[in-house]
Design an enzyme around this catalytic site. Structure first.
Site, short mmCIF file in Angstrom:
data_model
loop_
_atom_site.label_atom_id
_atom_site.label_comp_id
_atom_site.label_asym_id
_atom_site.label_seq_id
_atom_site.Cartn_x
_atom_site.Cartn_y
_atom_site.Cartn_z
N LYS A 50 106.37 66.38 -28.87
CA LYS A 50 106.92 65.25 -28.23
C LYS A 50 106.04 64.70 -26.98
CE LYS A 50 112.04 66.65 -28.86
NZ LYS A 50 112.93 66.98 -28.11
N GLY A 51 105.15 65.73 -26.81
CA GLY A 51 104.45 65.53 -25.73
C GLY A 51 103.47 64.35 -25.41
N GLU A 105 96.72 64.11 -28.48
CA GLU A 105 97.59 65.31 -28.14
C GLU A 105 97.69 65.21 -26.66
OE1 GLU A 105 99.65 67.44 -28.50
OE2 GLU A 105 98.90 69.20 -29.19
N ASP A 106 98.86 66.08 -26.14
CA ASP A 106 98.91 66.03 -24.65
C ASP A 106 97.88 66.81 -24.08
OD1 ASP A 106 100.37 68.04 -25.55
OD2 ASP A 106 102.39 67.63 -24.95
N ASP A 109 95.82 74.01 -25.28
CA ASP A 109 95.74 75.24 -24.47
C ASP A 109 95.11 76.30 -25.26
OD1 ASP A 109 96.76 77.34 -22.74
OD2 ASP A 109 98.80 77.18 -23.58
N LYS A 137 93.02 72.92 -21.23
CA LYS A 137 93.02 73.91 -20.42
C LYS A 137 92.01 74.84 -21.13
CE LYS A 137 97.66 74.55 -19.11
NZ LYS A 137 99.10 75.42 -19.33
N PHE A 158 100.86 75.35 -15.15
CA PHE A 158 101.93 75.07 -16.11
C PHE A 158 102.22 73.52 -15.64
CE2 PHE A 158 105.71 74.04 -18.35
CZ PHE A 158 105.62 74.36 -19.65
N VAL A 159 101.86 72.52 -16.45
CA VAL A 159 102.12 71.23 -16.24
C VAL A 159 103.12 70.60 -16.70
CG1 VAL A 159 99.82 70.73 -15.42
CG2 VAL A 159 100.33 70.59 -17.79
N ASP A 165 106.88 68.55 -21.02
CA ASP A 165 108.32 69.12 -20.35
C ASP A 165 108.25 70.51 -19.78
OD1 ASP A 165 108.09 70.32 -23.06
OD2 ASP A 165 109.99 71.01 -23.11
P1 5GP Z 1 98.05 75.43 -28.20
O1 5GP Z 1 98.32 75.51 -29.55
O2 5GP Z 1 96.78 74.61 -27.67
O3 5GP Z 1 97.99 76.79 -27.32
O4 5GP Z 1 99.15 74.58 -27.41
C1 5GP Z 1 99.47 73.06 -27.15
C2 5GP Z 1 100.64 73.06 -26.99
O5 5GP Z 1 101.55 73.93 -26.05
C3 5GP Z 1 101.00 71.76 -26.40
O6 5GP Z 1 101.14 70.61 -27.33
C4 5GP Z 1 102.19 71.74 -25.33
O7 5GP Z 1 103.33 71.53 -26.16
C5 5GP Z 1 102.14 73.33 -25.10
N1 5GP Z 1 101.54 73.43 -23.77
C6 5GP Z 1 100.54 74.09 -23.45
N2 5GP Z 1 100.22 74.18 -21.93
C7 5GP Z 1 101.17 73.57 -21.19
C8 5GP Z 1 101.70 73.21 -19.87
O8 5GP Z 1 101.13 73.61 -19.17
N3 5GP Z 1 102.98 72.50 -20.26
C9 5GP Z 1 103.62 71.96 -21.02
N4 5GP Z 1 104.65 71.29 -20.89
N5 5GP Z 1 103.22 72.36 -22.28
C10 5GP Z 1 102.12 73.18 -22.73
#
Ligand code: 5GP
Length: 180
Positions: A50-51, A105-106, A109, A137, A158-159, A165
């Site tokens: 949803k981000g 994408e929001d 990570d 990140k 953590f944002v 959210d």
């Molecule tokens: P990845 O698969 O790249 O590790 O994770 C991506 C997803 O992790 C993002 O779409 C988000 O939902 C979540 N995520 C990663 N870091 C953060 C953060 O700092 N805050 C929040 N709210 N979600 C995060």
């Protein structure tokens, strides 16, 4: 919330990226996308729920191109970011075959979520796939994901806010905040 770096408290979010800075950068990205896809007959804009919703809405309202909108929703088994363990909870409705796709994408990570989604879009025959992410990140990256349009690189904090959210809270903050 799905992250490898969970917060341990619910202290009020401290401003990391203020609203004005966020909006100014989004306008720049929108103009860049508009220039890059000036000759595209129809851009398929796909968000990850949803981000990405708040970012996607503000971005696309500033892009004067023929485009369509669709969404994936993803999750990780047990909340862990393990390669191959990303689930598609909601699939897109539109076909991407021979389409130019802009994936929105929001935050990136580890990169596992986007690696899964990008592979799926390519497997389904998209003509081109580019990624637009609001936050990156970089230090947390486990798989190489090229980000074509990036809002802001951030440290490993953590944002929340602007769609992001913590336990479904804070999505409606108009800025990006950090919680400890
Ligand atoms: P990845 O698969 O790249 O590790 O994770 C991506 C997803 O992790 C993002 O779409 C988000 O939902 C979540 N995520 C990663 N870091 C953060 C953060 O700092 N805050 C929040 N709210 N979600 C995060």
């Amino acid at each position: 919330m799905t992250s490898s770096s969970n917060p341990t408290s619910t202290t009020p979010p401290k401003t990391l990226i203020p609203q004005e800075k966020l909006q100014a950068r989004i306008t720049e990205i929108a103009h860049q996308i508009e220039r890059d896809y000036a000759h595209c007959d129809q851009l398929s804009c796909i968000g990850v729920l949803k981000g990405s919703v708040f970012f996607m809405v503000d971005l696309l309202k500033q892009i004067d191109l023929p485009l369509v909108v669709d969404f994936f929703q993803t999750s990780s088994y047990g909340g862990k970011k393990v390669p191959g363990e990303v689930r598609i909870l909601k699939d897109i409705d539109l076909s991407v075959r021979d389409r130019d796709v802009l994936l929105i994408e929001d935050i990136v990570d580890t990169g596992h979520t986007l690696q899964t989604v990008l592979s799926l879009l390519r497997f389904r025959g998209a003509r081109s796939v580019k990624l637009c992410a609001l936050l990156d990140k970089t230090s947390q990256r486990e798989v190489d994901i090229p980000i074509h349009y990036l809002g802001f690189p951030i440290d490993n904090v953590f944002v929340v806010g602007y769609g992001l959210d913590y336990d479904e809270r804070y999505r409606n903050l108009p800025y990006i905040g950090a919680i400890e």
